[in-house]
Design an enzyme around this catalytic site. Structure first.
Site, PDB file in Angstrom:
ATOM      1  N   LYS A 181       0.847  -1.204   0.000  1.00 31.99           N
ATOM      2  CA  LYS A 181       0.000   0.000   0.000  1.00 31.99           C
ATOM      3  C   LYS A 181       0.885   1.258   0.000  1.00 31.99           C
ATOM      4  O   LYS A 181       0.668   2.175  -0.787  1.00 31.99           O
ATOM      5  CB  LYS A 181      -0.881   0.007   1.241  1.00 31.99           C
ATOM      6  CG  LYS A 181      -1.578   1.338   1.529  1.00 31.99           C
ATOM      7  CD  LYS A 181      -2.486   1.288   2.741  1.00 31.99           C
ATOM      8  CE  LYS A 181      -1.764   1.487   4.035  1.00 31.99           C
ATOM      9  NZ  LYS A 181      -1.424   2.871   4.364  1.00 31.99           N
ATOM     10  N   ASN A 182       1.907   1.269   0.855  1.00 31.67           N
ATOM     11  CA  ASN A 182       2.690   2.490   1.034  1.00 31.67           C
ATOM     12  C   ASN A 182       3.755   2.715  -0.037  1.00 31.67           C
ATOM     13  O   ASN A 182       4.434   3.725  -0.014  1.00 31.67           O
ATOM     14  CB  ASN A 182       3.319   2.519   2.439  1.00 31.67           C
ATOM     15  CG  ASN A 182       2.239   2.717   3.499  1.00 31.67           C
ATOM     16  OD1 ASN A 182       1.083   3.013   3.167  1.00 31.67           O
ATOM     17  ND2 ASN A 182       2.595   2.529   4.753  1.00 31.67           N
TER      18      ASN A 182
ATOM     19  N   CYS B 255      -5.129  12.304  12.466  1.00 36.39           N
ATOM     20  CA  CYS B 255      -5.864  11.034  12.444  1.00 36.39           C
ATOM     21  C   CYS B 255      -5.698  10.446  13.848  1.00 36.39           C
ATOM     22  O   CYS B 255      -5.101  11.064  14.723  1.00 36.39           O
ATOM     23  CB  CYS B 255      -5.316  10.108  11.369  1.00 36.39           C
ATOM     24  SG  CYS B 255      -3.710   9.451  11.783  1.00 36.39           S
TER      25      CYS B 255
ATOM     26  N   ARG C  36      -0.042  14.587  12.666  1.00 33.98           N
ATOM     27  CA  ARG C  36       0.386  14.328  11.287  1.00 33.98           C
ATOM     28  C   ARG C  36       0.564  15.624  10.486  1.00 33.98           C
ATOM     29  O   ARG C  36      -0.029  15.805   9.418  1.00 33.98           O
ATOM     30  CB  ARG C  36      -0.572  13.392  10.573  1.00 33.98           C
ATOM     31  CG  ARG C  36      -1.015  12.161  11.337  1.00 33.98           C
ATOM     32  CD  ARG C  36       0.056  11.103  11.492  1.00 33.98           C
ATOM     33  NE  ARG C  36       0.487  10.489  10.278  1.00 33.98           N
ATOM     34  CZ  ARG C  36      -0.109   9.451   9.680  1.00 33.98           C
ATOM     35  NH1 ARG C  36      -1.193   8.955  10.205  1.00 33.98           N
ATOM     36  NH2 ARG C  36       0.373   8.962   8.560  1.00 33.98           N
TER      37      ARG C  36
ATOM     38  N   ASP D 117       4.743   0.694  12.082  1.00 36.88           N
ATOM     39  CA  ASP D 117       3.542   0.025  11.563  1.00 36.88           C
ATOM     40  C   ASP D 117       3.434  -1.423  12.014  1.00 36.88           C
ATOM     41  O   ASP D 117       2.444  -2.088  11.727  1.00 36.88           O
ATOM     42  CB  ASP D 117       3.509   0.089  10.034  1.00 36.88           C
ATOM     43  CG  ASP D 117       3.247   1.500   9.545  1.00 36.88           C
ATOM     44  OD1 ASP D 117       3.422   1.749   8.344  1.00 36.88           O
ATOM     45  OD2 ASP D 117       2.908   2.357  10.377  1.00 36.88           O
TER      46      ASP D 117
ATOM     47  N   ARG E 201      -8.810  -0.718   4.635  1.00 38.08           N
ATOM     48  CA  ARG E 201      -8.017   0.327   3.988  1.00 38.08           C
ATOM     49  C   ARG E 201      -6.635  -0.208   3.615  1.00 38.08           C
ATOM     50  O   ARG E 201      -6.001   0.272   2.697  1.00 38.08           O
ATOM     51  CB  ARG E 201      -7.834   1.516   4.941  1.00 38.08           C
ATOM     52  CG  ARG E 201      -9.123   2.194   5.305  1.00 38.08           C
ATOM     53  CD  ARG E 201      -8.847   3.457   6.070  1.00 38.08           C
ATOM     54  NE  ARG E 201      -7.819   4.262   5.403  1.00 38.08           N
ATOM     55  CZ  ARG E 201      -7.408   5.439   5.862  1.00 38.08           C
ATOM     56  NH1 ARG E 201      -7.910   5.919   6.964  1.00 38.08           N
ATOM     57  NH2 ARG E 201      -6.489   6.129   5.218  1.00 38.08           N
TER      58      ARG E 201
HETATM   59  C1  EPZ Z   1       4.162   7.050   6.398  1.00 36.29           C
HETATM   60  O1  EPZ Z   1       3.347   8.050   6.954  1.00 36.29           O
HETATM   61  C2  EPZ Z   1       3.279   5.811   6.279  1.00 36.29           C
HETATM   62  N1  EPZ Z   1       2.169   6.104   5.361  1.00 36.29           N
HETATM   63  C3  EPZ Z   1       2.753   5.420   7.654  1.00 36.29           C
HETATM   64  O2  EPZ Z   1       1.996   4.228   7.503  1.00 36.29           O
HETATM   65  C4  EPZ Z   1       3.950   5.140   8.552  1.00 36.29           C
HETATM   66  O3  EPZ Z   1       3.488   4.835   9.851  1.00 36.29           O
HETATM   67  C5  EPZ Z   1       4.862   6.372   8.607  1.00 36.29           C
HETATM   68  O4  EPZ Z   1       5.265   6.744   7.268  1.00 36.29           O
HETATM   69  C6  EPZ Z   1       6.120   6.128   9.420  1.00 36.29           C
HETATM   70  O5  EPZ Z   1       6.830   5.056   8.881  1.00 36.29           O
HETATM   71  C7  EPZ Z   1       2.409   6.112   4.017  1.00 36.29           C
HETATM   72  O6  EPZ Z   1       3.517   5.887   3.564  1.00 36.29           O
HETATM   73  C8  EPZ Z   1       1.241   6.406   3.137  1.00 36.29           C
HETATM   74  P1  EPZ Z   1       6.037  10.494   8.437  1.00 36.29           P
HETATM   75  P2  EPZ Z   1       3.865   9.587   6.953  1.00 36.29           P
HETATM   76  O7  EPZ Z   1       5.895  11.744   7.638  1.00 36.29           O
HETATM   77  O8  EPZ Z   1       4.739   9.828   5.807  1.00 36.29           O
HETATM   78  C9  EPZ Z   1       6.159  13.920  11.740  1.00 36.29           C
HETATM   79  C10 EPZ Z   1       0.132   2.828   7.744  1.00 36.29           C
HETATM   80  O9  EPZ Z   1      -0.357   2.297   8.743  1.00 36.29           O
HETATM   81  N2  EPZ Z   1       6.054  14.867  10.602  1.00 36.29           N
HETATM   82  O10 EPZ Z   1       7.213   9.615   8.182  1.00 36.29           O
HETATM   83  O11 EPZ Z   1       2.653  10.447   7.141  1.00 36.29           O
HETATM   84  C11 EPZ Z   1       4.924  13.046  11.894  1.00 36.29           C
HETATM   85  O12 EPZ Z   1       3.939  13.702  12.664  1.00 36.29           O
HETATM   86  C12 EPZ Z   1       0.597   4.275   7.821  1.00 36.29           C
HETATM   87  O13 EPZ Z   1       0.301   2.268   6.635  1.00 36.29           O
HETATM   88  C13 EPZ Z   1       6.042  16.236  10.853  1.00 36.29           C
HETATM   89  O14 EPZ Z   1       6.085  16.664  12.012  1.00 36.29           O
HETATM   90  O15 EPZ Z   1       4.725   9.627   8.274  1.00 36.29           O
HETATM   91  C14 EPZ Z   1       5.474  11.815  12.584  1.00 36.29           C
HETATM   92  O16 EPZ Z   1       5.554  12.088  13.974  1.00 36.29           O
HETATM   93  C15 EPZ Z   1       0.314   4.899   9.172  1.00 36.29           C
HETATM   94  N3  EPZ Z   1       5.970  17.102   9.807  1.00 36.29           N
HETATM   95  C16 EPZ Z   1       6.893  11.699  12.013  1.00 36.29           C
HETATM   96  O17 EPZ Z   1       7.214  12.994  11.481  1.00 36.29           O
HETATM   97  C17 EPZ Z   1       5.907  16.670   8.502  1.00 36.29           C
HETATM   98  O18 EPZ Z   1       5.867  17.511   7.585  1.00 36.29           O
HETATM   99  C18 EPZ Z   1       7.021  10.675  10.891  1.00 36.29           C
HETATM  100  O19 EPZ Z   1       5.956  10.896   9.989  1.00 36.29           O
HETATM  101  C19 EPZ Z   1       5.924  15.275   8.260  1.00 36.29           C
HETATM  102  C20 EPZ Z   1       6.005  14.392   9.319  1.00 36.29           C
END
Ligand code: EPZ
Length: 417
Positions: free
Chosen positions: A22-23, A116, A121, A305, A397
């Site tokens: 998915k990701n 969420c 996020r 995850d 999902r």
């Molecule tokens: C990706 O989410 C995945 N989703 C998530 O999988 C996964 O848990 C996550 O990466 C971490 O590995 C997809 O790839 C579609 P991040 P993402 O940006 O990119 C903070 C699932 O279950 N952050 O790496 O949204 C954020 O709040 C999903 O399949 C900022 O502060 O995660 C988090 O604390 C859930 N500002 C950390 O960084 C930003 O601009 C990592 O988030 C971006 C992120």
């Protein structure tokens, strides 16, 4: 609201096929926006999130044809670089259209994804990177509005924290920028590497994907390509945990252990025998698992995850496990539901201490987010009696044909409307 009724106490045995990731599929489908030529992707999983993204791309003017796990997209008619709130609110990864739209159209209006269940996020790093590449980016009425006159300019970017979709958005935007972009502190997840290999097949010039410094030499345009989505390592890990917790012996096909080293190590520490084959992985579980502690962090460390799934298996393991969640601020929602099944879990901030109990008791529990739901299913498989998991739309999902795969592995599950 669909529910899943699980009869616990059954050893999982047999074989199930793993779907495309998915990701990886989500950013790769957005990459179609970067070219006027048709692109074809295979091994695309049939998931709610994928359907939502395809609807979002179609309303932008992208022609889409889906046959089984093959999806062809033609963005030559792209004429509406807008991602509306009604669609983005159901699938926050829609933010991944932002970078490609600005790069291709010079403008994008994307609804802020909002938080969420697992955290706020924010997308500030996505915005900061585009601004560094010359885009004017503002947030108006809940929408990110980005505009650039002409092409984006290559820049040296440094994200404040490792962000997977932030790295992916900026990498896609940089493909069509003028000059070189360097992304430092880049995410190293295998899905980022899969996106980079797809972009390279489309003519992008990318090096360093999979390391924390990714270099992109911008080109004037990208061309069509065909790309096969990588296997879903989190789906793989989820079924491995399901078999591990109930003394099972399963084989998962169309996947590999290559992106799951630390998860496989933890399952072996817990007492499982794991045999990695060419494009499959076999797990034989012990009568009872040993507790395993973990700390989530960006790849190649333990994936957030997989945290809920490991909390579930630790609930009935021998000993005490300490689980630290360092990525998201609210990703222990499954703990209270597991406690309803009789688990002994103490939460202190981002740390959960799980003391294994001899048995869990089936009960009605509620899914709150995708991976928490997977954790509850795993606990239900080993609990005595029946467990009813409510709100399993969260599962649909991210887990293709979940019921069918569990049934193929011998689980006694039934979906109730
Ligand atoms: C990706 O989410 C995945 N989703 C998530 O999988 C996964 O848990 C996550 O990466 C971490 O590995 C997809 O790839 C579609 P991040 P993402 O940006 O990119 C903070 C699932 O279950 N952050 O790496 O949204 C954020 O709040 C999903 O399949 C900022 O502060 O995660 C988090 O604390 C859930 N500002 C950390 O960084 C930003 O601009 C990592 O988030 C971006 C992120």
């Amino acid at each position: 609201m669909d529910k899943l009724l699980i009869e616990g106490g059954v050893r999982l045995t047999g074989e199930a096929a793993i779907s495309g990731a998915k990701n990886a599929a989500l950013p790769i489908l957005c990459a179609a926006l970067l070219t006027r030529e048709a692109v074809t992707f295979t091994n695309v999983p049939d998931l709610q999130d994928i359907a939502t993204l395809l609807k979002l791309l179609a309303q932008m003017g992208v022609k889409i044809n889906r046959e089984g796990d093959t999806v062809t997209l033609d963005a030559s008619g792209l004429d509406n670089p807008v991602a509306p709130y009604e669609m983005v609110k159901t699938m926050r990864a829609s933010i991944l259209v932002l970078g490609p739209l600005v790069a291709r159209c010079g403008e994008a209006r994307v609804s802020l994804p909002g938080g969420c269940a697992i955290g706020a996020r924010p997308v500030d790093q996505h915005i900061k990177g585009l601004q560094a590449m010359g885009a004017e980016v503002g947030v108006e009425h809940g929408y990110v509005h980005a505009v650039v006159a002409g092409r984006l300019k290559g820049a040296r970017l440094f994200t404040d924290m490792v962000t997977v979709t932030g790295t992916e958005n900026l990498m896609m935007a940089a493909c069509l920028a003028e000059g070189e972009t360097v992304i430092e502190n880049a995410a190293r997840e295998p899905e980022v590497v899969d996106l980079a290999s797809c972009l390279s097949a489309m003519g992008a010039r990318i090096s360093g994907a999979g390391t924390d410094v990714v270099r992109i030499q911008g080109v004037a345009q990208l061309h069509g390509a065909t790309h096969r989505i990588m296997p879903d390592r989190i789906e793989t890990g989820t079924y491995l945990c399901a078999a591990a917790v109930c003394g099972g012996d399963i084989r998962l096909t169309r996947t590999s252990s290559s992106y799951l080293d630390i998860v496989v190590d933890k399952l072996m520490d817990a007492g499982c025998e794991i045999i990695a084959e060419r494009d499959s992985i076999r797990l034989k579980a012990p009568e009872r698992l040993a507790a395993v502690s973990l700390r989530t962090a960006p790849y190649p460390a333990f994936p957030t995850d997989m945290q809920a799934q490991f909390m579930a298996i630790n609930c009935v393991a021998q000993g005490t496990a300490v689980i630290r969640e360092t990525i998201f601020e609210n990703r222990f929602m499954h703990a209270v539901e597991l406690q309803r099944l009789g688990a002994d879990i103490k939460i202190d901030g981002n740390t959960a201490v799980v003391t294994g109990v001899a048995r869990l008791e089936g009960a009605t529990v509620m899914a709150t987010d995708l991976r928490a739901s997977a954790g509850l299913i795993i606990a239900g498989l080993v609990a005595d009696g029946e467990t009813l998991v409510d709100r399993i739309y969260h599962l649909d999902r991210g887990y293709e044909k979940l019921d069918a795969k569990l049934l193929a592995l011998g689980a006694r599950v039934r979906r109730l409307a």
